[in-house]
Design a protein around this motif. Structure first.
Motif, short mmCIF file in Angstrom:
data_model
loop_
_atom_site.label_atom_id
_atom_site.label_comp_id
_atom_site.label_asym_id
_atom_site.label_seq_id
_atom_site.Cartn_x
_atom_site.Cartn_y
_atom_site.Cartn_z
N GLU A 135 0.83 -1.20 0.00
CA GLU A 135 0.00 0.00 0.00
C GLU A 135 0.87 1.26 0.00
O GLU A 135 0.61 2.21 -0.74
CB GLU A 135 -0.91 0.00 1.22
N VAL A 159 0.96 4.11 -2.92
CA VAL A 159 0.70 5.52 -2.59
C VAL A 159 1.88 6.38 -3.02
O VAL A 159 1.71 7.48 -3.56
CB VAL A 159 0.41 5.67 -1.08
N ARG A 177 -1.00 10.68 3.02
CA ARG A 177 -1.88 10.08 2.00
C ARG A 177 -2.26 8.66 2.37
O ARG A 177 -3.38 8.22 2.12
CB ARG A 177 -1.16 10.13 0.65
N ALA A 178 -1.33 7.91 2.97
CA ALA A 178 -1.60 6.51 3.33
C ALA A 178 -2.34 6.38 4.66
O ALA A 178 -2.80 5.30 5.01
CB ALA A 178 -0.29 5.74 3.40
#
Length: 191
Positions: free
Chosen positions: A15, A19, A40-41
């Motif tokens: 992930e 991102v 953002r993550a």
């Protein structure tokens, strides 16, 4: 059961790499930061820094995630066909998202960052040259290429020409360019 926001291990790493590529595509290398990736993550900065010591290490891992597996050589027993297929398949990766724009930005940054340049060379360029050298060395062992030819420089020229066109030139890496390059190679090295 769906994974919640507290993913761990490989899923979390995947992930974060996704991102990173998405964000780098949007803001470029200069605009990318570990903090922005964390935001953002939806994770803390420590989650990022625990896995990667620097922005360049994070971004190079993100690029490697999409670069290496999809761009391996196929071996049909015909070196000309295999080089052609590989070059035509990999050329778009150097010019389109997610790899193209991010890779160009990393190369630009590497011109003023010796450590990044060395890492880029070791993680990407050496890998590409090595896989090309392995494929043409196999062709040499099977008699398609001259037995006494030193192929290390040939692998570098094959890869370098495509990188030059894709990353530094406005000329396309199209079928004509690939065929011309392979024609030169085969004229010099074929039996």
């Amino acid at each position: 059961m769906a994974e919640g926001p507290r993913r761990r291990g490989a899923a979390r790493t995947d992930e974060l790499l996704r991102v990173t590529l998405d964000l780098a595509t949007e803001v470029g290398y200069a605009g990318l930061s570990m903090e922005a990736v964390a935001r953002r993550a939806g994770v803390g900065k420590h989650t990022i820094y625990r896995r990667w010591p620097s922005k360049s290490a994070l971004l190079l891992d993100a690029l490697a995630r999409v670069w290496t597996t999809d761009l391996d050589y196929h071996d049909t027993g015909d070196v000309r066909a295999d080089l052609r297929e590989q070059f035509l398949r990999s050329a778009p990766a150097l010019s389109t998202p997610p790899i193209g724009p991010v890779y160009r930005a990393v190369i630009a940054e590497a011109q003023s960052d010796d450590a990044l340049r060395a890492t880029l060379h070791e993680r990407f360029l050496v890998t590409v040259e090595k896989s090309t050298l392995e494929r043409i060395t196999l062709a040499q062992r099977t008699g398609e290429l001259k037995a006494d030819a030193e192929l290390g420089f040939a692998a570098e020229v094959l890869c370098g020409t495509l990188y030059y066109r894709a990353l530094l030139s406005t000329r396309p890496v199209d079928e004509a360019a690939v065929d011309g390059l392979i024609d030169l190679f085969m004229a010099a090295y074929a039996t």
